[in-house]
Scaffold this motif. Structure first.
Motif, PDB file in Angstrom:
ATOM      1  N   ALA A 125      32.317 111.988  -0.881  1.00 13.12           N
ATOM      2  CA  ALA A 125      31.462 110.804  -0.959  1.00 13.12           C
ATOM      3  C   ALA A 125      30.811 110.523   0.380  1.00 13.12           C
ATOM      4  CB  ALA A 125      32.280 109.604  -1.420  1.00 13.12           C
ATOM      5  N   LEU A 126      31.564 110.700   1.459  1.00 16.23           N
ATOM      6  CA  LEU A 126      30.992 110.467   2.785  1.00 16.23           C
ATOM      7  C   LEU A 126      29.933 111.510   3.097  1.00 16.23           C
ATOM      8  CD1 LEU A 126      34.155 109.431   4.788  1.00 16.23           C
ATOM      9  CD2 LEU A 126      32.161 108.024   4.315  1.00 16.23           C
ATOM     10  N   GLU A 127      30.154 112.752   2.643  1.00 19.31           N
ATOM     11  CA  GLU A 127      29.150 113.789   2.870  1.00 19.31           C
ATOM     12  C   GLU A 127      27.830 113.431   2.197  1.00 19.31           C
ATOM     13  OE1 GLU A 127      32.245 117.470   3.049  1.00 19.31           O
ATOM     14  OE2 GLU A 127      30.567 117.657   1.671  1.00 19.31           O
ATOM     15  N   TYR A 128      27.955 112.867   1.010  1.00 17.83           N
ATOM     16  CA  TYR A 128      26.738 112.477   0.294  1.00 17.83           C
ATOM     17  C   TYR A 128      26.106 111.223   0.878  1.00 17.83           C
ATOM     18  CZ  TYR A 128      26.918 115.753  -3.589  1.00 17.83           C
ATOM     19  OH  TYR A 128      26.865 116.873  -4.353  1.00 17.83           O
ATOM     20  N   GLY A 129      26.842 110.478   1.665  1.00 15.08           N
ATOM     21  CA  GLY A 129      26.305 109.240   2.221  1.00 15.08           C
ATOM     22  C   GLY A 129      26.516 108.051   1.304  1.00 15.08           C
ATOM     23  N   PHE A 130      27.583 108.088   0.501  1.00 17.91           N
ATOM     24  CA  PHE A 130      27.890 106.947  -0.358  1.00 17.91           C
ATOM     25  C   PHE A 130      28.230 105.733   0.489  1.00 17.91           C
ATOM     26  CE2 PHE A 130      29.311 108.471  -4.800  1.00 17.91           C
ATOM     27  CZ  PHE A 130      28.250 109.324  -4.856  1.00 17.91           C
ATOM     28  N   THR A 131      27.903 104.560  -0.019  1.00 17.11           N
ATOM     29  CA  THR A 131      28.312 103.310   0.605  1.00 17.11           C
ATOM     30  C   THR A 131      28.671 102.345  -0.523  1.00 17.11           C
ATOM     31  OG1 THR A 131      25.991 102.732   0.649  1.00 17.11           O
ATOM     32  CG2 THR A 131      26.961 103.438   2.733  1.00 17.11           C
ATOM     33  N   GLY A 132      29.042 101.157  -0.139  1.00 17.53           N
ATOM     34  CA  GLY A 132      29.235 100.111  -1.138  1.00 17.53           C
ATOM     35  C   GLY A 132      30.387 100.385  -2.085  1.00 17.53           C
ATOM     36  N   PRO A 133      30.351  99.772  -3.269  1.00 18.76           N
ATOM     37  CA  PRO A 133      31.474  99.886  -4.202  1.00 18.76           C
ATOM     38  C   PRO A 133      31.790 101.333  -4.566  1.00 18.76           C
ATOM     39  CG  PRO A 133      29.904  98.260  -4.975  1.00 18.76           C
ATOM     40  CD  PRO A 133      29.293  98.918  -3.794  1.00 18.76           C
ATOM     41  N   ASN A 134      30.774 102.179  -4.640  1.00 23.12           N
ATOM     42  CA  ASN A 134      31.038 103.556  -5.034  1.00 23.12           C
ATOM     43  C   ASN A 134      31.856 104.282  -3.978  1.00 23.12           C
ATOM     44  OD1 ASN A 134      29.565 103.013  -7.250  1.00 23.12           O
ATOM     45  ND2 ASN A 134      27.725 104.107  -6.588  1.00 23.12           N
ATOM     46  N   LEU A 135      31.655 103.949  -2.700  1.00 18.89           N
ATOM     47  CA  LEU A 135      32.460 104.563  -1.644  1.00 18.89           C
ATOM     48  C   LEU A 135      33.843 103.928  -1.614  1.00 18.89           C
ATOM     49  CD1 LEU A 135      32.666 106.486   0.757  1.00 18.89           C
ATOM     50  CD2 LEU A 135      31.828 104.666   2.190  1.00 18.89           C
ATOM     51  N   GLU A 139      12.133  99.207  18.301  1.00 16.99           N
ATOM     52  CA  GLU A 139      12.568  99.577  16.962  1.00 16.99           C
ATOM     53  C   GLU A 139      13.888  98.894  16.664  1.00 16.99           C
ATOM     54  OE1 GLU A 139      13.940 103.700  16.604  1.00 16.99           O
ATOM     55  OE2 GLU A 139      13.219 103.950  18.629  1.00 16.99           O
ATOM     56  N   VAL A 140      14.188  98.781  15.376  1.00 11.58           N
ATOM     57  CA  VAL A 140      15.385  98.047  14.983  1.00 11.58           C
ATOM     58  C   VAL A 140      15.922  98.629  13.679  1.00 11.58           C
ATOM     59  CG1 VAL A 140      14.174  96.296  13.654  1.00 11.58           C
ATOM     60  CG2 VAL A 140      16.323  95.711  14.713  1.00 11.58           C
ATOM     61  N   TYR A 141      17.247  98.640  13.572  1.00 12.86           N
ATOM     62  CA  TYR A 141      17.864  98.984  12.284  1.00 12.86           C
ATOM     63  C   TYR A 141      18.845  97.892  11.945  1.00 12.86           C
ATOM     64  CZ  TYR A 141      20.556 101.253   8.646  1.00 12.86           C
ATOM     65  OH  TYR A 141      21.171 101.533   7.456  1.00 12.86           O
ATOM     66  N   GLN A 142      18.648  97.283  10.813  1.00 16.06           N
ATOM     67  CA  GLN A 142      19.569  96.237  10.363  1.00 16.06           C
ATOM     68  C   GLN A 142      19.972  96.553   8.930  1.00 16.06           C
ATOM     69  OE1 GLN A 142      20.868  93.243  11.784  1.00 16.06           O
ATOM     70  NE2 GLN A 142      22.029  93.219   9.872  1.00 16.06           N
ATOM     71  N   ALA A 143      21.282  96.600   8.706  1.00 10.65           N
ATOM     72  CA  ALA A 143      21.747  96.885   7.353  1.00 10.65           C
ATOM     73  C   ALA A 143      22.553  95.714   6.842  1.00 10.65           C
ATOM     74  CB  ALA A 143      22.606  98.133   7.351  1.00 10.65           C
ATOM     75  N   VAL A 144      22.463  95.476   5.546  1.00 16.17           N
ATOM     76  CA  VAL A 144      23.323  94.479   4.917  1.00 16.17           C
ATOM     77  C   VAL A 144      24.138  95.183   3.844  1.00 16.17           C
ATOM     78  CG1 VAL A 144      21.946  92.437   5.336  1.00 16.17           C
ATOM     79  CG2 VAL A 144      21.484  93.824   3.323  1.00 16.17           C
ATOM     80  N   GLU A 145      25.280  94.588   3.545  1.00 17.13           N
ATOM     81  CA  GLU A 145      26.097  95.106   2.460  1.00 17.13           C
ATOM     82  C   GLU A 145      25.523  94.515   1.173  1.00 17.13           C
ATOM     83  OE1 GLU A 145      28.652  97.251   2.864  1.00 17.13           O
ATOM     84  OE2 GLU A 145      29.008  97.354   0.716  1.00 17.13           O
ATOM     85  N   SER A 146      24.512  95.156   0.652  1.00 15.31           N
ATOM     86  CA  SER A 146      23.925  94.649  -0.586  1.00 15.31           C
ATOM     87  C   SER A 146      24.911  94.952  -1.713  1.00 15.31           C
ATOM     88  CB  SER A 146      22.584  95.323  -0.842  1.00 15.31           C
ATOM     89  OG  SER A 146      22.773  96.536  -1.514  1.00 15.31           O
ATOM     90  N   PRO A 147      24.757  94.328  -2.881  1.00 19.41           N
ATOM     91  CA  PRO A 147      25.710  94.567  -3.963  1.00 19.41           C
ATOM     92  C   PRO A 147      25.880  96.055  -4.259  1.00 19.41           C
ATOM     93  CG  PRO A 147      24.240  92.800  -4.545  1.00 19.41           C
ATOM     94  CD  PRO A 147      23.782  93.310  -3.231  1.00 19.41           C
ATOM     95  N   ASN A 148      24.828  96.824  -3.982  1.00 23.50           N
ATOM     96  CA  ASN A 148      24.861  98.230  -4.360  1.00 23.50           C
ATOM     97  C   ASN A 148      25.345  99.127  -3.241  1.00 23.50           C
ATOM     98  OD1 ASN A 148      24.482  99.668  -6.580  1.00 23.50           O
ATOM     99  ND2 ASN A 148      22.268  99.634  -6.570  1.00 23.50           N
ATOM    100  N   GLY A 149      25.424  98.632  -2.035  1.00 25.64           N
ATOM    101  CA  GLY A 149      25.841  99.475  -0.922  1.00 25.64           C
ATOM    102  C   GLY A 149      25.086  99.102   0.328  1.00 25.64           C
ATOM    103  N   GLU A 150      25.067 100.029   1.280  1.00 25.73           N
ATOM    104  CA  GLU A 150      24.421  99.705   2.549  1.00 25.73           C
ATOM    105  C   GLU A 150      22.911  99.764   2.379  1.00 25.73           C
ATOM    106  OE1 GLU A 150      25.746 101.867   5.984  1.00 25.73           O
ATOM    107  OE2 GLU A 150      23.875 101.487   7.041  1.00 25.73           O
ATOM    108  N   LEU A 151      22.288  98.609   2.454  1.00 29.91           N
ATOM    109  CA  LEU A 151      20.844  98.533   2.330  1.00 29.91           C
ATOM    110  C   LEU A 151      20.285  98.331   3.733  1.00 29.91           C
ATOM    111  CD1 LEU A 151      18.335  98.221   0.478  1.00 29.91           C
ATOM    112  CD2 LEU A 151      18.783  95.798   0.480  1.00 29.91           C
ATOM    113  N   GLY A 152      19.664  99.381   4.273  1.00 29.68           N
ATOM    114  CA  GLY A 152      19.233  99.327   5.659  1.00 29.68           C
ATOM    115  C   GLY A 152      17.727  99.180   5.772  1.00 29.68           C
TER     116      GLY A 152
END
Lengths: 350, 405
Positions: free
Chosen positions: B225-235, B337-350
């Protein structure tokens, strides 16, 4: 000649009466299903056409006839049209042997509220019940659609598997009652309520109930038309009244299957602790008719209740349940029932 | 000699006896794909031997389009990404823009954002678990959840005026003050939720058929899952403890007490259970936030960025100048430049944004969690049955609008 004429009049009158009542109940079962679904799901269900949506059935019927008759390109036209009628007829033929009520005496003539009391009634039901699959698989194949074909295949394998389990449950019942005639089975169950087969054949009843659900392809066995998996299964390509016949046929099947459960395991038209009067009049006939339908409607409600509660099986789980659980259980049930009958010298031993 | 003949015969036999596979297009328009996703599968009976996932039916080039929009206008674009929980996208983008501008928003705004994020998490999980039930064939529970979702929409509608395309908040604060009964509405909305979730549990979670349909279906290991880049509930369903709310707290998440829900095997059942339990945690967060809701202004004190109130524009010279400046020249963040991510219901929404100092973002990239989930779909579907494929697609909750942007 006079005797034959009277016979024809009697049977046609009973036939028309039963057929009209059956069709009305089946038509309103479609409304009932939606109302009950609404009840389970905290919503109203159809309530626009007529008071409490009672004219919804008419509106649906009109809509089915007014819709465009769409035939898919490169479908096998003949089979495509025959399939729904076949399903409908196969379901409707089951009506012939079901005892809807007791005998009654009208104008000195004994009239039986059953179209044909043949001595192989149960075999007839098993035979005709298996025909229904032809309509479905023909429809699935003739549509020339991949999802339809898969629905047809699912349906055929499912029905064939569960017919065996159903047959095994019935064999144990026949051993006990010693007759293939449905009327004899009902007569055996008259008297006190513990005469009902459900108390003497609890395991057989469960097997029969599950197999009936599968035969009528209702949830949790509605794989042939699982809309989330294979769109609409075998009737994906059907529209207008051709679809209507499929749907109607399914409800006829469900109604008569409920009737069969009531007949085989719950005493059919008989009323517990009440014996048939010496001179049964038309009132008695209609009373037993009503009792039969009350029991049947209850099982139709069970069908709907289950549909709006349970998820559906997966294909391999369905097969496992049929072949690895129900069939061995059915065989065991026959064995135990036979041993008991051998011990007590039951009806089958004569 | 004879052996050679036999060997050749056997070889030929097996070559010709190769199973003929059945091609089926599962999608792009299929009742269970919930969006326009296409899976070309090769079937052996009902078993999926090979799967080819195709995307691109819903691409609307949001990132490119946003380069022509001002920072506040981009919020309307983020609405249309994950339309099941659009407020999470809005908040994510405003947080990114504020980070770029270096604005610290008042505590009230942060708390309201937490409340709305968690409310959106609940309504997303309501529909997600409900739809999983529908795909399993149990329709009734879905409507119990839909009713609660509908009640949440009443609050959202009252706050923003819209149901799905919320355009909630502005860069630098909320778009308008909270309406007076906000607190009561939220608390009243929360009241029946635990009971409904419990009812759903009794209807589905302990149902034998449902467990058999979901247990060990398309399992996922943590490493894969980490290889695929899963985040959120699925991870988290695979057992990996990764939650941005805990690990990179934003918008005052560090003030709240909640658990990160973890699974073990990463199968459909675990994903379902993680979502069900996360709803309970979200209820806790909302209760804490509403009960401790501070007073204060509804926006940061940044007159050159946040539009003044209309009545001030007509009566106050300074407000009128700022209004003119913001409308005509826009918000001009410093180069960077900036990167901001939130834990959206579906996962990391950056949200990744590059600014050249002008009123429009120079370059944008939205990291949508769905894209990363959908990469794994081929691996997950192969070897399963069609019914498993439907459950898998439903359980990873891929939203086509977010996947393709």
């Amino acid at each position: 000649m006079n005797e034959i004429g009277a016979f024809i009049i009697e049977k046609s009158a009973v036939g028309v009466f039963v057929f009209i009542v059956l069709l009305t109940i089946v038509a309103y079962a479609t409304l009932g299903e939606r109302k009950i679904a609404g009840f389970f799901q905290d919503r109203h269900g159809p309530n626009r056409a007529g008071p409490w949506g009672l004219l919804q059935v008419v509106a649906d019927g009109v809509k089915f006839f007014m819709k465009e008759e769409f035939n898919p390109d490169r479908a096998n036209k003949v089979l495509f049209i025959i399939a729904p009628t076949f399903t409908f007829m196969a379901a409707g033929f089951l009506m012939a042997v079901i005892p809807f009520g007791d005998r009654m005496i009208i104008g000195g003539r004994e009239v039986l509220l059953q179209l044909a009391d043949i001595n192989i009634g149960i075999l007839y039901i098993l035979a005709i019940g298996s025909l229904g699959v032809y309509g479905i698989i023909t429809g699935g194949w003739a549509s020339n659609n991949k999802y339809s074909l898969m629905g047809g295949l699912r349906s055929s394998s499912q029905m064939i598997s569960y017919e065996i389990a159903m047959g095994l449950a019935i064999v144990a019942l026949i051993l006990d009652h010693g007759s293939f005639s449905l009327r004899d089975i009902v007569l055996n169950q008259t008297g006190p309520i513990w005469n009902w087969s459900v108390f003497t054949h609890p395991i057989g009843f469960l097997i029969f109930l599950v197999a009936t659900f599968a035969e009528a392809s209702r949830v949790p066995f509605d794989l042939p038309e699982a809309e989330n998996e294979i769109v609409a299964g075998y009737h994906t390509e059907y529209s207008a009244m051709k679809f209507g016949l499929f749907m109607f046929g399914e409800y006829v099947h469900m109604t008569l299957a409920s009737g069969l459960i009531a007949t085989l395991y719950f005493g059919g038209w008989s009323i517990p602790f009440v014996a048939t009067p010496a001179e049964p009049g038309i009132f008695w006939g209609l009373l037993t008719f009503g009792v039969f339908w009350a029991k049947t409607l209850f099982f139709m409600f069970v069908f709907m209740w289950v549909r709006w509660t349970l998820p559906r099986f997966r294909y391999d789980q369905l097969m496992n349940l049929g072949w690895k659980r129900l069939i061995p259980l059915g065989l065991l049930n026959i064995f135990v029932m036979a041993l008991i009958l051998l011990w007590t010298g039951g009806a089958g031993m004569d | 000699m004879l052996k050679q003949v036999i060997d050749r015969a056997i070889a030929e036999h097996f070559q010709t006896d190769e199973k003929e596979l059945y091609d089926l297009n599962l999608g792009p328009s299929h009742p269970a794909t919930h969006g326009i996703l296409e899976n070309r599968v090769k079937l052996d009976g009902e078993r999926i031997v090979k799967c080819e996932a195709h995307i691109g039916y819903c691409h609307r080039s949001f990132e490119k389009l946003s380069e022509h929009y001002s920072y506040n206008q981009v919020i309307t674009i983020t609405d249309r990404m994950n339309y099941v929980s659009s407020m999470a996208n809005n908040i994510g983008w405003t947080l990114a823009a504020e980070k770029l501008l270096g604005i610290e928003v008042p505590k009230l705004v942060q708390y309201v954002r937490v409340i709305m994020l968690e409310l959106n998490r609940i309504i997303d999980h309501l529909i997600r678990t409900g739809i999983l039930g529908v795909d399993a064939g149990a329709y009734t529970g879905f409507l119990y959840f839909m009713e609660q979702r509908e009640r949440a929409y009443k609050i959202i509608e009252r706050m923003t005026g819209a149901r799905l395309t919320t355009t909630f908040g502005r860069v630098g604060g909320l778009d308008k003050p909270l309406y007076p009964e906000f607190k009561e509405d939220i608390l009243e909305w929360l009241k029946p939720l635990p009971k409904v979730i419990k009812e759903f549990h009794t209807l589905l979670t302990r149902n034998r058929i449902f467990i058999e349909r979901t247990r060990d279906v398309s399992p996922m290991t943590e490493a894969r899952a980490l290889e695929y880049g899963f985040t959120g509930p699925n991870l988290r369903a695979t057992g990996c403890n990764y939650d941005l709310r805990k690990h990179e707290p934003y918008s005052s998440y560090e003030d709240f007490d909640f658990k990160v829900i973890l699974g073990t095997t990463g199968d459909v059942y675990d994903r379902y259970m993680v979502c069900m339990d996360e709803m309970v945690e979200s209820i806790k967060i909302i209760e804490q936030a509403v009960n401790n809701l501070p007073d204060g202004p509804y926006h940061a004190d940044v007159p050159e960025i946040f539009l003044p109130e209309k009545k001030d524009v007509y009566s106050n010279m300074e407000a009128m100048i700022y209004h003119f400046k913001i409308i005509m020249h826009g918000i001009n963040p410093p180069v960077g430049e900036v990167y901001q991510a939130v834990e959206s219901p579906n996962g990391e929404l950056g949200f990744y944004a590059v600014s050249d100092g002008g009123p429009n973002p120079y370059r944008l990239h939205f990291r949508s969690p769905c894209l990363y989930y959908y990469q794994a779909i081929e691996e997950m579907l192969e070897g399963g049955l069609i019914a498993d494929a439907i459950m898998t697609m439903s359980s990873i909750n891929v939203i086509a609008g977010e996947l393709e942007r």
